[in-house]
Scaffold this active site. Structure first.
Site, PDB file in Angstrom:
ATOM      1  N   GLU A  69     -12.954 -28.873  42.409  1.00 50.00           N
ATOM      2  CA  GLU A  69     -11.844 -29.554  42.373  1.00 50.00           C
ATOM      3  C   GLU A  69     -11.479 -29.226  41.157  1.00 50.00           C
ATOM      4  O   GLU A  69     -12.277 -29.601  40.041  1.00 50.00           O
ATOM      5  CB  GLU A  69     -12.133 -31.068  42.534  1.00 50.00           C
ATOM      6  CG  GLU A  69     -11.223 -31.976  42.391  1.00 50.00           C
ATOM      7  CD  GLU A  69     -11.531 -33.424  42.514  1.00 50.00           C
ATOM      8  OE1 GLU A  69     -10.696 -34.163  42.542  1.00 50.00           O
ATOM      9  OE2 GLU A  69     -12.699 -33.689  42.175  1.00 50.00           O
TER      10      GLU A  69
ATOM     11  N   LYS B  86      -5.576 -33.355  48.533  1.00 49.42           N
ATOM     12  CA  LYS B  86      -6.609 -34.469  48.688  1.00 49.42           C
ATOM     13  C   LYS B  86      -5.763 -35.537  49.188  1.00 49.42           C
ATOM     14  O   LYS B  86      -5.023 -36.125  48.823  1.00 49.42           O
ATOM     15  CB  LYS B  86      -7.220 -34.750  47.350  1.00 49.42           C
ATOM     16  CG  LYS B  86      -8.555 -35.881  47.297  1.00 49.42           C
ATOM     17  CD  LYS B  86      -8.995 -35.959  45.710  1.00 49.42           C
ATOM     18  CE  LYS B  86      -9.821 -36.837  45.689  1.00 49.42           C
ATOM     19  NZ  LYS B  86     -10.465 -37.142  44.358  1.00 49.42           N
TER      20      LYS B  86
ATOM     21  N   CYS C 187     -13.837 -33.825  47.061  1.00 53.03           N
ATOM     22  CA  CYS C 187     -14.700 -34.811  46.148  1.00 53.03           C
ATOM     23  C   CYS C 187     -14.719 -35.902  47.109  1.00 53.03           C
ATOM     24  O   CYS C 187     -15.546 -36.127  47.960  1.00 53.03           O
ATOM     25  CB  CYS C 187     -13.858 -35.157  44.924  1.00 53.03           C
ATOM     26  SG  CYS C 187     -14.774 -35.788  43.614  1.00 53.03           S
TER      27      CYS C 187
END
Length: 545
Positions: free
Chosen positions: A308, A365, A416
């Site tokens: 990320e 995300k 994440c």
């Protein structure tokens, strides 16, 4: 003189009364802490099967003896003990001076984040205890059914929101992979239900044994002794049976056809977050990821995965980087973490670059970290809490229904924090995702957090029956097979590259096909049973004085 003496004699009695009054609170807090020790850094996973017992006994005792103090404060302390210990790694975000946050405000923000999630966990358990007292009645088997259903229902409700991590299910990962395989049936709530039910049976066995002792029935014959211990016997049988079911799922062979093979390389860049906003940090990122890509390309990998925000720049600037130039030179597919653009806002994104250095797909995300990546109630808190972001632009979440197509077929993408949300993975697997790509940056925290993160990814691999490649900035990067076996795991705070062969799969577990069907089944069956029994009791008592 006699009055003074009698006063002194009375003090030990009052102290004993105070200690007796405090005992339920201390027991509840201690047992909650024991549950918190089940995850990293301690990893005492076996404690999960008994750590809820003391609180359950306190709740049952109150439901039977209405003159006792209500169980809400002990339940609240249990929740704080569990979530506070399990999520203590949150304090690792301090100090945030590298983000321009002064030391003292940084400490205040850190304590607020840790305190808020701990209190939220306390509220969660308090609601469970209140429902247990209100609906549990005097029938132990009904209390067990209701307690299990309500706990699973509350976890489902909490996980549907933006702030979620510490399910009871993750206490078993990565050490008890056999029981984690129950997640293939109905997701992580299957494991949670198993833990709560076993704890409930043990608690009911203890409670009934204590009641039997006070009534002096255990010395009459063998039959009453069996009666008061049948819950403990059932708990043992259930625990063994659940592990046998998990073992059957765990023992299934994993097909590895050559045509489904995909050799993936991972780069762990090891760039401290404090350098992200500096020219030195970007120079190191370019150097580490470009050199890592070239190293892996020379090992004949099919694709390379980066963490990320590996290159903390916008999409429009990616094409001019040394890393993309290397992709054009070597012709090996790369998944690069950077920032996407959406109007005046930005997203944390994972881009697929084909062998020509062209962007062919993008995943944004969808689950952002509250306070870390966006500010809840920004109109109220925006002037108090600074956004913990390396960019000045406004960050937004990606769409909830994204698909991530690659030159090797559809992938299940996760960035994440999304590792804690099983529905993100289930939906993508149901839509044809054949392997998992997990891209993370856990560099804010101590080693216990990335190990818990790795444990979450293991659960997602098992639930979806998929191979998983996990790239992080500073650790732990890893490769995981569909049975949760870790093929390789990186060091922590180290620069590393590694390649492994994973396999694309199109199987669908019961959980992928049907979702979490167990929780509504438990809620409906327990609620319906309670209504029927309540109705029978009212009917039988009708007309009685």
């Amino acid at each position: 003189m006699q009055k003074k003496q009698s006063k002194k004699q009375g003090e030990p009695g009052r102290q004993g009364e105070r200690l007796t009054a405090l005992l339920p609170y201390l027991i509840a807090l201690a047992s909650g802490i024991l549950m918190g020790l089940t995850v990293a850094p301690v990893g005492a996973w076996f404690l999960a099967w008994i750590a809820l017992v003391p609180l359950w006994v306190l709740v049952v005792t109150y439901s039977k003896r209405k003159n006792q103090s209500p169980p809400a404060p002990p339940a609240f302390l249990w929740g704080i003990g569990y979530h506070g210990i399990a999520l203590f790694w949150i304090t690792g975000i301090h100090p945030m001076t590298w983000l321009g946050v002064p030391w003292l405000p940084s400490l205040a923000i850190t304590l607020f984040c840790w305190g808020f999630i701990s209190v939220l966990g306390g509220v969660f358990v308090t609601i469970w205890a209140a429902v247990m007292v209100r609906l549990g009645g005097q029938k132990p088997w009904l209390r067990i059914l209701i307690g299990t259903a309500v706990w699973c229902g509350l976890e489902s409700l909490w996980s549907a929101g933006p702030l979620w991590w510490s399910s009871l299910a993750y206490t078993q990962s990565p050490h008890n992979l056999v029981i984690v395989h129950l997640g293939q049936l109905s997701g992580p709530n299957t494991v949670t239900a198993a833990i709560v039910a076993v704890n409930g049976l043990i608690a009911e066995g203890w409670t009934n044994r204590q009641d039997a002792k006070s009534a002096k029935i255990s010395s009459v014959s063998f039959a009453p002794l069996w009666f008061v211990n049948k819950y403990l016997v059932t708990a043992t049988g259930l625990l063994i049976s659940l592990h046998l079911i998990g073992f059957i799922l765990y023992s299934r062979p994993i097909a590895q056809p050559p045509e489904a093979a995909l050799k993936v390389g991972i780069i762990q860049g090891n760039i401290p977050n404090r350098l992200l906003r500096s020219s030195e940090g970007f120079r190191r990122a370019q150097e580490n990821y470009t050199n890592g890509y070239l190293t892996l390309a020379n090992q004949s990998v099919d694709a390379v995965l980066t963490p990320e925000g590996a290159l903390p720049i916008f999409q429009r600037d990616l094409l001019g980087t040394a890393l993309v130039a290397a992709v054009k030179e070597k012709g090996v597919v790369a998944w690069i973490g950077a920032f996407g653009e959406r109007g005046d806002s930005y997203t944390i994104s994972l881009f697929t670059f084909n062998g020509k250095g062209e962007i062919v797909s993008r995943y944004d995300k969808a689950k952002l970290v509250p306070l870390g990546e966006y500010i809840p109630f920004e109109g109220i808190l925006g002037g108090i809490v600074q956004r913990l972001s390396p960019l000045d632009a406004h960050q937004v979440a990606g769409s909830a229904n994204q698909l991530f197509d690659t030159p090797f077929g559809r992938a299940i993408a996760s960035i994440c924090y999304e590792s804690a949300f099983p529905e993100q993975f289930r939906r993508q697997a149901a839509a044809g995702g054949q392997f998992i790509l997990s891209s993370s940056n856990d560099a804010h925290y101590t080693a216990s957090m990335p190990f818990q993160h790795h444990a979450q990814d293991i659960m997602r691999a098992i639930e979806t029956d998929r191979w998983s490649a996990r790239a992080t900035n500073t650790g732990y990067s890893a490769f995981v097979n569909p049975h949760g076996g870790t093929l390789w795991i990186s060091g922590y705070n180290t620069y590393e590259t590694h390649a492994e062969t994973i396999y694309r799969r199109q199987t669908q577990t019961l959980y992928v096909r049907w979702g979490d069907w167990l929780t509504p089944l438990l809620l409906i069956s327990s609620g319906g049973t309670w209504l029927v029994i309540s109705g029978i009791n009212k009917f039988s008592n009708f007309g009685k004085p």
